[in-house]
Design a protein around this motif. Structure first.
Motif, short mmCIF file in Angstrom:
data_model
loop_
_atom_site.label_atom_id
_atom_site.label_comp_id
_atom_site.label_asym_id
_atom_site.label_seq_id
_atom_site.Cartn_x
_atom_site.Cartn_y
_atom_site.Cartn_z
N VAL A 135 0.86 -1.18 0.00
CA VAL A 135 0.00 0.00 0.00
C VAL A 135 0.90 1.24 0.00
CG1 VAL A 135 -1.76 1.28 1.25
CG2 VAL A 135 -1.82 -1.22 1.25
N ARG A 176 -0.45 4.70 -0.59
CA ARG A 176 -1.18 5.74 0.13
C ARG A 176 -2.68 5.61 -0.09
NH1 ARG A 176 -0.10 11.23 -3.39
NH2 ARG A 176 -0.41 10.27 -5.41
N ARG A 177 -3.44 6.24 0.81
CA ARG A 177 -4.89 6.37 0.68
C ARG A 177 -5.16 7.70 0.00
NH1 ARG A 177 -4.60 3.95 5.96
NH2 ARG A 177 -3.83 5.91 6.76
N ARG A 210 -8.31 10.48 -1.07
CA ARG A 210 -9.71 10.95 -1.07
C ARG A 210 -9.85 11.84 -2.29
NH1 ARG A 210 -13.74 12.15 3.31
NH2 ARG A 210 -15.61 12.19 2.06
N TRP A 230 -12.98 7.17 -1.86
CA TRP A 230 -11.68 6.75 -1.34
C TRP A 230 -11.04 5.73 -2.28
CZ3 TRP A 230 -8.90 8.83 2.45
CH2 TRP A 230 -9.54 9.66 3.37
N TRP A 231 -9.73 5.87 -2.49
CA TRP A 231 -8.95 4.99 -3.35
C TRP A 231 -7.67 4.62 -2.64
CZ3 TRP A 231 -10.50 3.49 -8.28
CH2 TRP A 231 -11.67 4.12 -8.74
N TYR A 232 -7.07 3.53 -3.05
CA TYR A 232 -5.75 3.14 -2.58
C TYR A 232 -4.80 3.10 -3.76
CZ TYR A 232 -7.20 1.90 2.12
OH TYR A 232 -7.65 1.96 3.42
N ALA A 242 -11.39 1.77 -2.60
CA ALA A 242 -11.21 1.29 -1.23
C ALA A 242 -12.09 0.08 -0.93
CB ALA A 242 -11.48 2.41 -0.24
N TYR A 255 -0.89 -0.78 9.19
CA TYR A 255 -1.09 0.21 8.14
C TYR A 255 -1.09 1.64 8.69
CZ TYR A 255 -2.27 -3.81 5.31
OH TYR A 255 -2.21 -5.01 4.65
N THR A 260 -2.02 9.63 3.81
CA THR A 260 -3.33 9.92 3.25
C THR A 260 -3.25 11.23 2.48
OG1 THR A 260 -4.45 8.82 5.08
CG2 THR A 260 -5.76 10.36 3.78
#
Length: 107
Positions: free
Chosen positions: A2, A4-5, A7, A13-15, A48, A59, A64
């Motif tokens: 992963v 980053r997250r 917005r 929300w996406w990864y 997400a 995590y 973010t």
């Protein structure tokens, strides 16, 4: 992995994820060209809802990134309405100046 997250501007929300896959690579050695396979990192985005955590993984260090429009929307809706709004109101947690450690725009 992963990365980053995220917005996005619409609030979704996406990864950002990274996986290592085999890639076809042309290698030149002196006068000879040949094709070989090498591991190569591939970055991609997933919603997400499609991402599930791996048991036992931590995590908390994942950064973010929030689109500036979502921050402005949060400030407008949550920060400037109701009692205490105006120039003398008490600062709220989402009123910090961005970018900050949790809003790494463009990173």
């Amino acid at each position: 992995m992963v990365i980053r997250r995220i917005r996005d501007a619409d609030g979704s929300w996406w990864y950002e994820l990274n996986v290592t896959l085999w890639a076809r690579v042309a290698v030149r050695h002196r006068t000879t060209n040949r094709i070989t396979g090498e591991p190569a990192p591939i970055s991609f985005f997933a919603p997400a809802a499609a991402v599930t955590p791996v048991d036992g993984q931590n995590y908390t260090g994942v950064s973010t990134w929030r689109h500036p429009a979502t921050l402005r929307r949060a400030r407008r809706v949550l920060g400037h309405s109701g009692p205490g709004s105006g120039p003398n109101r008490t600062a709220l947690p989402w009123d910090d100046d961005y970018p900050g450690p949790d809003t790494d725009f463009g990173a």
